[in-house]
Structure formats: C-alpha cells, structure tokens
Design a protein around this motif. Structure first.
Motif, short mmCIF file in Angstrom:
data_model
loop_
_atom_site.label_atom_id
_atom_site.label_comp_id
_atom_site.label_asym_id
_atom_site.label_seq_id
_atom_site.Cartn_x
_atom_site.Cartn_y
_atom_site.Cartn_z
N PRO A 1 1.70 -4.26 -8.30
CA PRO A 1 0.89 -5.33 -7.70
C PRO A 1 1.11 -5.77 -6.16
CG PRO A 1 1.92 -6.24 -9.38
CD PRO A 1 2.32 -4.63 -9.33
N HIS A 2 1.96 -5.17 -5.35
CA HIS A 2 2.32 -5.32 -4.03
C HIS A 2 1.30 -4.68 -3.24
CE1 HIS A 2 4.51 -5.11 -0.28
NE2 HIS A 2 4.21 -3.76 -0.22
N TRP A 3 0.85 -3.60 -3.41
CA TRP A 3 -0.30 -2.68 -2.98
C TRP A 3 -1.57 -3.55 -2.57
CZ3 TRP A 3 2.64 0.25 -0.30
CH2 TRP A 3 3.44 0.98 -0.96
N LYS A 4 -1.81 -4.49 -3.47
CA LYS A 4 -3.05 -5.47 -3.12
C LYS A 4 -2.73 -6.41 -2.03
CE LYS A 4 -4.20 -5.49 -8.06
NZ LYS A 4 -4.21 -6.09 -9.41
N SER A 5 -1.55 -6.43 -1.41
CA SER A 5 -1.29 -7.28 -0.41
C SER A 5 -1.23 -6.63 1.10
CB SER A 5 0.03 -8.28 -0.47
OG SER A 5 1.13 -7.46 -0.66
N VAL A 6 -1.29 -5.37 0.60
CA VAL A 6 -1.22 -4.44 2.06
C VAL A 6 -2.56 -4.17 2.28
CG1 VAL A 6 -0.38 -2.23 2.89
CG2 VAL A 6 1.00 -3.67 1.08
N PRO A 7 -2.98 -4.45 3.68
CA PRO A 7 -4.23 -4.09 4.53
C PRO A 7 -4.67 -2.72 4.13
CG PRO A 7 -2.80 -5.57 5.97
CD PRO A 7 -1.96 -4.93 4.89
#
Length: 122
Positions: free
Chosen positions: A86-92
């Motif tokens: 899920p972390h990758w959803k917060s990365v531009p």
C-alpha cells in the motif's frame, strides 16, 4: 509518508526477505549440475565454451527440481508483496521508479552489504 526514502518497516523487511530469498536461490542453483535434464558434456573444440571442457550433467533429481520450484515461488510471492504494498499509493508517479530503486538499495541485508564491501576491498 510522501518522502520516497521513508519506507514503512514492514516494506523494508519484505524487501530484505526478497533479497535473502534471491541470494539463497542463487547459492542453491550454483551447487546443482549445469543442466536440469541429463546431458552429455563436450570438450571446448566441439562447441564454443567460455568455460573450457564441460563435463556430463546427471541432471537434477526430482527433489532438487521441487526445491528450486519452491524457491522460485517464494521469490514471486515476496516480489508481489513488495510491488503491491500500500505504500506505493502514497508515492507520486514521477518519483515512483526512483523510490523503488532506493528501496532495493536500502532493503539489502546487512551481511550482504558487508560482504560486498569486504570483497571490493580485497
């Protein structure tokens, strides 16, 4: 956590497990015969070979094939866990690739980093 170098602890641990699984798989394969199936070897003059003469290969046993398959399946599962975290959803989007590469560097096991450094020094 929009800073691509600030990774969640569970993602770092997952990436470290993936690095370890790759290393274990490479080490396991290095100890197996060069051909999965039984195959006759050759001398350097018969075929191109950067290794010189190539001995006959008895092939892999069923247990060795199953172990290699199990290790590959674990690597796929761990890689999917890293990619789908899920972390990758917060990365531009414009920094996603750089962030993933940073995770690969940052998530290396300490022993592998130390061994790599000592091998370079030798």
């Amino acid at each position: 956590m929009n800073d691509e170098t600030a990774f969640p602890h569970d993602l770092l641990k997952l990436q470290e497990r993936l690095h370890r699984a790759h290393a274990e798989h490479r080490a396991y394969l290095a100890g197996l015969p060069w051909s999965v199936e039984p195959m006759t070897g050759w001398v350097r003059g018969e075929r191109f070979s950067h290794r010189g003469d190539v001995p006959d290969s008895p092939g892999w046993s069923e247990e060795q094939k199953e172990t290699a398959d199990r290790m590959r399946a674990e690597i796929r599962q761990l890689a999917a866990g890293v990619v789908d975290h899920p972390h990758w959803k917060s990365v531009p989007a414009e920094t996603l690739v750089a962030s993933r590469m940073q995770l690969k560097r940052q998530g290396r096991p300490a022993e592998a980093t130390e061994n790599h450094a000592s091998a370079e020094a030798a």
